[in-house]
Design an enzyme around this catalytic site. Sequence first.
Site, PDB file in Angstrom:
ATOM      1  CE1 TYR A 164      69.598 102.973  64.696  1.00  0.00           C
ATOM      2  CE2 TYR A 164      68.525 104.717  65.937  1.00  0.00           C
ATOM      3  CZ  TYR A 164      68.725 103.373  65.688  1.00  0.00           C
ATOM      4  OH  TYR A 164      68.060 102.436  66.445  1.00  0.00           O
ATOM      5  CE  LYS A 168      66.595 101.741  63.257  1.00  0.00           C
ATOM      6  NZ  LYS A 168      66.327 100.310  62.993  1.00  0.00           N
TER       7      LYS A 168
END
Length: 299
Positions: A164, A168
């Site tokens: 993640y 991001k």
Amino acid sequence: MTISFENRVAIVTGAGGGLGRAYALGLARRGAKVVVNDLGVARDGTGHSDAALAVVEQIRAEGGIAISNGGSVTEYDQMVAMVEQAKAQWGRVDILINNAGILRDKSFAKMEPGDFDRVVQVHLVGSANVTKAVWDTMRQQAYGRILMTASSTGLFGNFGQANYGAAKLGLVGFAKTLHLEGAKYNVRVNTIVPVAGTRMTEDLFPADAFKAFAPENVVPAALYLVSDDAPSNVIVGAGAGVVQTSYVTLTPGALLPENDRTPEAVARLWDKITDRTNEIVPQSGNEQSALIFKTLQAG
């Protein structure tokens, strides 16, 4: 000054619930025509549902205008078809909020390569797919507002979210580059870093905090960042009614002596290298080279 989205067409991905739903409702309530995109999957990216259609029905019940789309952001052809659907219906696309995402949290030691790849595909490649699908349209009409969704995990790290975090922070660099490429076409690109109580985060917050961090409290920042007078190339944090900015900075650094360009010299000069006095906030990658030359000249 009242911010209005009358005569604007917006696409919001991952809009079947949580933040995306709140964005879609907020845009529609201020006059935008909204494409509500959602594959309807569970938090880990599996399954399907009619989540997008339910949001469209709510928008229409409130007197707004919206259509649903169930395309997957990981399938570029489906995103092209979604943009064509919006243009066939309303003639243009003015706003894109890239919000679709999944979580597959595990420590990196336990994370399977497939879990890493899938999260990057949805968040980073998925955002690239939708943005590419609208890019030429926005350039041709000399108007576009694009919002990427990053995360504090991407900016600062978080245990158990290597996949993640990688995706991001990748979106931050993506947004910064598109800001430069879109500037002369009046395409403004920003990044939001939301903190919200949604099904993605429901097991991370105590009950009281979950309520304080309702998705609706992120909407004001997101809508400002896709408005006519929005800035460009900013990273904005938002949660519980608090709006912040985050910056990628660069220190002037230290010049290693010509006769001592060694790891030992780096260690010796480390305090100066990391001194944040006179640090800058570069607006493009070229500014790193410019700052190096300035440090060289200063001796």
